[in-house]
Design a protein around this motif. Structure first.
Motif, short mmCIF file in Angstrom:
data_model
loop_
_atom_site.label_atom_id
_atom_site.label_comp_id
_atom_site.label_asym_id
_atom_site.label_seq_id
_atom_site.Cartn_x
_atom_site.Cartn_y
_atom_site.Cartn_z
N PRO A 137 -26.58 -27.16 -62.79
CA PRO A 137 -25.22 -27.41 -62.30
C PRO A 137 -25.18 -28.42 -61.15
O PRO A 137 -24.11 -28.94 -60.83
N GLN A 138 -26.32 -28.71 -60.55
CA GLN A 138 -26.38 -29.63 -59.42
C GLN A 138 -26.74 -31.06 -59.84
O GLN A 138 -27.09 -31.88 -59.00
N GLY A 139 -26.66 -31.37 -61.13
CA GLY A 139 -26.88 -32.75 -61.56
C GLY A 139 -28.17 -33.00 -62.30
O GLY A 139 -28.49 -34.15 -62.60
N GLY A 140 -28.94 -31.96 -62.59
CA GLY A 140 -30.18 -32.17 -63.32
C GLY A 140 -29.91 -32.50 -64.77
O GLY A 140 -28.91 -32.05 -65.33
N PRO A 141 -30.78 -33.30 -65.37
CA PRO A 141 -32.05 -33.80 -64.82
C PRO A 141 -31.95 -35.14 -64.10
O PRO A 141 -32.96 -35.69 -63.68
N GLY A 142 -30.74 -35.70 -63.94
CA GLY A 142 -30.63 -37.03 -63.35
C GLY A 142 -30.82 -37.08 -61.85
O GLY A 142 -31.43 -38.01 -61.33
N THR A 143 -30.31 -36.07 -61.14
CA THR A 143 -30.40 -36.09 -59.68
C THR A 143 -30.96 -34.81 -59.11
O THR A 143 -31.04 -34.66 -57.89
N ASP A 144 -31.36 -33.88 -59.98
CA ASP A 144 -31.80 -32.57 -59.50
C ASP A 144 -32.86 -32.02 -60.46
O ASP A 144 -32.67 -32.07 -61.68
N GLN A 145 -33.96 -31.54 -59.92
CA GLN A 145 -34.99 -30.85 -60.70
C GLN A 145 -35.59 -29.81 -59.78
O GLN A 145 -36.49 -30.08 -58.99
N PRO A 146 -35.07 -28.56 -59.85
CA PRO A 146 -35.58 -27.55 -58.91
C PRO A 146 -37.06 -27.28 -59.13
O PRO A 146 -37.55 -27.26 -60.26
N TRP A 147 -37.77 -27.09 -58.04
CA TRP A 147 -39.20 -26.76 -58.07
C TRP A 147 -39.48 -25.81 -56.93
O TRP A 147 -39.32 -26.19 -55.76
N PRO A 148 -39.83 -24.57 -57.22
CA PRO A 148 -39.90 -23.94 -58.53
C PRO A 148 -38.51 -23.86 -59.19
O PRO A 148 -37.50 -24.04 -58.52
N LEU A 149 -38.49 -23.52 -60.48
CA LEU A 149 -37.22 -23.46 -61.19
C LEU A 149 -36.29 -22.43 -60.58
O LEU A 149 -35.07 -22.64 -60.51
N PHE B 178 -49.08 -40.23 -75.59
CA PHE B 178 -48.13 -41.22 -75.10
C PHE B 178 -47.91 -41.08 -73.60
O PHE B 178 -47.98 -39.98 -73.04
N VAL B 179 -47.60 -42.19 -72.97
CA VAL B 179 -47.00 -42.14 -71.65
C VAL B 179 -45.62 -41.51 -71.80
O VAL B 179 -44.91 -41.75 -72.78
N THR B 180 -45.24 -40.67 -70.84
CA THR B 180 -43.93 -40.03 -70.87
C THR B 180 -43.09 -40.58 -69.72
O THR B 180 -43.49 -40.49 -68.56
N ARG B 181 -41.97 -41.16 -70.06
CA ARG B 181 -41.05 -41.64 -69.01
C ARG B 181 -39.91 -40.64 -68.86
O ARG B 181 -39.46 -40.01 -69.82
N GLN B 182 -39.43 -40.53 -67.65
CA GLN B 182 -38.36 -39.58 -67.35
C GLN B 182 -37.02 -40.10 -67.85
O GLN B 182 -36.82 -41.27 -68.12
N ILE B 183 -36.07 -39.18 -67.88
CA ILE B 183 -34.69 -39.53 -68.13
C ILE B 183 -34.14 -40.33 -66.95
O ILE B 183 -34.68 -40.26 -65.84
N ASP B 184 -33.09 -41.13 -67.19
CA ASP B 184 -32.53 -41.99 -66.15
C ASP B 184 -32.18 -41.18 -64.90
O ASP B 184 -31.57 -40.11 -64.98
N LYS B 185 -32.55 -41.73 -63.78
CA LYS B 185 -32.24 -41.13 -62.49
C LYS B 185 -31.12 -41.91 -61.79
O LYS B 185 -30.79 -43.03 -62.16
N GLY B 186 -30.59 -41.31 -60.76
CA GLY B 186 -29.69 -42.04 -59.88
C GLY B 186 -30.47 -42.97 -58.98
O GLY B 186 -31.69 -43.17 -59.15
N THR B 187 -29.82 -43.51 -57.99
CA THR B 187 -30.47 -44.50 -57.11
C THR B 187 -30.53 -44.03 -55.66
O THR B 187 -30.79 -44.83 -54.77
N GLY B 188 -30.30 -42.73 -55.43
CA GLY B 188 -30.33 -42.20 -54.08
C GLY B 188 -31.56 -41.36 -53.81
O GLY B 188 -32.43 -41.17 -54.67
N TRP B 189 -31.60 -40.82 -52.60
CA TRP B 189 -32.76 -40.03 -52.17
C TRP B 189 -32.96 -38.80 -53.04
O TRP B 189 -34.10 -38.43 -53.36
N GLU B 190 -31.85 -38.16 -53.44
CA GLU B 190 -32.00 -36.94 -54.23
C GLU B 190 -32.67 -37.23 -55.57
O GLU B 190 -33.44 -36.41 -56.09
N SER B 191 -32.41 -38.41 -56.13
CA SER B 191 -33.04 -38.77 -57.40
C SER B 191 -34.51 -39.11 -57.21
O SER B 191 -35.34 -38.82 -58.08
N LEU B 192 -34.86 -39.73 -56.10
CA LEU B 192 -36.27 -39.97 -55.80
C LEU B 192 -37.02 -38.65 -55.73
O LEU B 192 -38.10 -38.50 -56.32
#
Length: 699
Positions: free
Chosen positions: A174-186, A481-495
């Protein structure tokens, strides 16, 4: 809850009932270590199945509560995983739109190493029949429903019973994953992933593991509805959209790494690395975040010259989306690309290979669509197989080439080969999915087969270090294969999400990971200088660097204006590229190690240091192989905290030796500093030290 019935008390005394197994419920298919002599006991309200330690397996006990069917797993007397209680129910199913669940166990037998159970349910006339089949380091749980017509079956767990939860892959939140959020741990956030399935664009596998060293694998080819801590409810729900028997494996090990290795034993480790040494050593530059679809020949060549002239090394320049006249034609748009052969020659003269973005999705307005439809080369509509399936995507409405049709596959690959030959194209970036649930699979095929078919197609081409997004099927794991992520945003949260997402992807069995394009690519405002630099520094300590936004200048897609970065941006980005290149021999060693063992290259600290409890919640550090601990700055702050597990660590930035475990607070991180530490006792430490010590000359 009411106690066991009179009949069940009699059964507990005699241990003779052998209920018929559910129709269609077959023996577990996953291989597992041989079972040592298991012990079984029964008492009022409780059944217990104990597997003693053997070899490297720690042993475990599964307790079944009979008054209301529930399962609790323990190791050496300590709980490691328990199903949910309350109204949620452990074994649950949906019938007529209402969720129901198993209640009182009404019969059971222990025979030939299988515990068979029958149970009443909250649905009138419906029963659950289940089997628990133990082996040395895992047990299989198979169950089905009789007397009802369910459309979903599911398991529910108490998250806290297992500590922290990991795995899954790219998570919808609900917080924007997978583009801007990926909780760790889930469980630190919320995962709400209702279309978790083999045709998903996300990189996902039905595998989860925990800090208690338990694990769960759901063996299905159907779409799942996965919810982990939804609404902060403390539950993990793993529901399969099918009435077929539910098949799950629960692993019990001593460390999370061993659980991961158990899962790799099922799906397989990579047979090779799709990327070459050079593709690990230097970046690929892709046009997407630099231009999005506003790209043409003049702009691409200016981009290439800027990179070349500023010493920004790279093995490939890839032209991404929107070079075709129409999607599916595989011809250059003549207005934007007046001389693509000359463009190709210039890119090669600048020292880059040339790559192209391609897709199996053919838009209805392309010349190729009618031909493909007339020849039956497209997937059929699931609701009406007499016509092609049409899907709406970010570039219009399209049909999808059916890879299960040999003629369609030959037609498509032949067109790719001709395109590459005509224009000097060295490799391809395959995008979009190979299947969509709105379509019907080819006769004799399942949706999961299209992961295998897509992997087989892509394996015939150079993917140039950007890899491909195939998952779920074992062939995707073994393809390397190399695995590339889904598109991210361009801010700190996406980094930050790019880091935790790589940890999630690499620990479900895909060791060759790259972040989304450095700086992000989600159609957001161009990254500010600090984000772009920190992202490059972070990527320099990962297996591969996937670049797009030029540190010289870029275009802000939201305004159309050029963003000019300063010389320091160029210099620091070039320094990150050079650091990664120096690390390449060490990284290549880790690639070869991954081929031998299946172990991830980029991994959480607790894989190497399972007794270091602080490591289980760290979101901004990772191990790159056994010797390098990466702790780059992922926020706009001037300092950070660094946690070092047990060991003797060389602090690369400060040139000092630190003994762990130790937490370094207030660690200064000016923009030019990328904290990294070398475990001096680990394999590869010497090679890592030579790579990471500051260069005596710039870059």
């Amino acid at each position: 809850m009411r106690g066991p019935s009179r009949g069940l008390r009699a059964l507990l005394a005699t241990v003779t009932l052998a209920p018929a197994l559910p129709a269609g419920l077959t023996a577990p298919v996953q291989a597992a270590p041989a079972l040592p002599a298991a012990r079984f006991s029964a008492s009022a309200g409780r059944l217990a199945l104990t597997v003693p330690p053997s070899g490297n397996a720690p042993g475990y006990t599964v307790e079944v509560t009979t008054a209301r069917l529930a399962l609790a797993t323990s190791r050496s007397g300590t709980g490691v995983l328990a199903t949910a209680g309350g109204d949620t129910g452990a074994l649950r199913f949906r019938a007529d739109g209402v969720w129901q669940h198993a209640t009182e166990v009404t019969g059971w037998s222990w025979k030939d190493g299988v515990l068979a159970l029958t149970a009443d349910t909250t649905a009138t006339g419906a029963t659950v029949r289940a089997r628990v089949t133990p082996s040395a380091d895992r047990y299989h749980l198979d169950w089905t429903v009789g007397g009802a017509d369910p459309d979903r079956l599911g398991l529910a767990y108490d998250l806290a019973s297992a500590g922290h939860w990991y795995g899954h892959g790219e998570a919808e939140t609900p917080q924007g994953g997978p583009g801007t959020d990926q909780p760790w741990p889930l469980d630190a956030g919320e995962v709400v992933h209702p279309a978790f399935g083999p045709a998903s664009y996300q990189m996902i596998d039905p595998f989860w593991y925990t800090s208690s060293a338990a694990g769960l694998h759901v063996d299905t080819g159907h779409v799942m509805d996965v919810a982990i801590n939804r609404g902060k409810d403390g539950l993990g729900r793993f529901d399969v959209e099918s009435a077929e028997p539910y098949r799950a494996t629960v692993f019990v090990e001593s460390t999370p790494l061993e659980v991961y290795r158990d899962y790799i034993g099922i799906v397989g480790k990579p047979a090779k690395s799709d990327a070459t040494h050079e593709q690990y050593a230097t970046p690929v530059w892709n046009s997407w975040a630099q231009f999005y679809t506003h790209v043409d020949q003049a702009g691409l060549l200016d981009y290439a010259r800027d990179l070349h002239d500023n010493g920004l090394a790279g093995h490939t320049l890839q032209l991404d989306d929107k070079w075709e006249s129409h999607y599916g034609n595989m011809t250059f748009d003549p207005k934007a690309y007046p001389d693509p052969r000359a463009m190709s020659r210039t890119i090669h003269d600048l020292g880059f290979d040339l790559g192209l973005w391609v897709t199996l999705w053919i838009n209805l307005d392309s010349d190729a669509y009618r031909y493909a439809a007339d020849h039956g080369y497209l997937l059929k509509d699931a609701a009406d197989p007499s016509k092609p399936c049409t899907v709406t995507w970010w570039n219009g409405t399209a049909g999808i080439v059916d890879l299960a049709d040999q003629d369609a596959r030959a037609w498509y690959t032949g067109r790719l080969r001709t395109l590459m030959s005509d224009y000097g194209v060295d490799g391809l970036k395959f995008d979009t999915r190979f299947f969509d649930e709105r379509c019907a699979p080819h006769d004799g095929y399942r949706p999961t087969d299209y992961q295998r078919l897509g992997a087989g197609l892509a394996d015939g081409f150079d993917l140039q270090g950007v890899g491909i997004r195939v998952h779920w099927d074992a062939s995707a794991h073994r393809a390397g294969f190399v695995t590339r992520q889904i598109d991210k945003g361009t801010g700190w949260e996406s980094l930050r999400a790019s880091v935790t997402q790589n940890l999630a992807i690499s620990t479900i069995g895909y060791p060759f990971v790259a972040t989304d394009m450095i700086g992000g690519s989600g159609g957001r405002p161009a990254p500010v200088k600090q984000v772009l630099v920190r992202w490059a520094q972070s990527a320099s300590l990962q297996p591969l660097m996937y670049s797009s936004t030029s540190p010289v200048d870029t275009v802000d897609v939201t305004t159309g204006r050029t963003v000019d970065y300063d010389q320091e941006t160029v210099d620091l980005y070039r320094k990150a590229v050079a650091r990664h290149a120096r690390l390449a021999p060490y990284i290549w060693d880790q690639v070869r190690r991954a081929l031998r063992t299946g172990d991830p290259i980029m991994r959480p600290l607790f894989f190497d240091f399972p007794r270091d409890r602080a490591s289980y919640t760290i979101t901004d550090e990772w191990m790159l192989g056994p010797a390098v601990l990466a702790a780059p700055q992922l926020t706009d702050g001037a300092s950070r905290t660094v946690h070092l597990p047990p060991g003797v660590w060389y602090d690369v930035a400060r040139g000092t030796v630190v003994r762990g475990p130790r937490t370094l607070t207030g660690y200064d991180v000016p923009l030019g500093v990328t904290p990294a530490f070398v475990n001096l006792k680990a394999e590869g430490a010497g090679k890592a030290l030579r790579a990471l010590r500051p260069s005596p000359t710039p870059g």
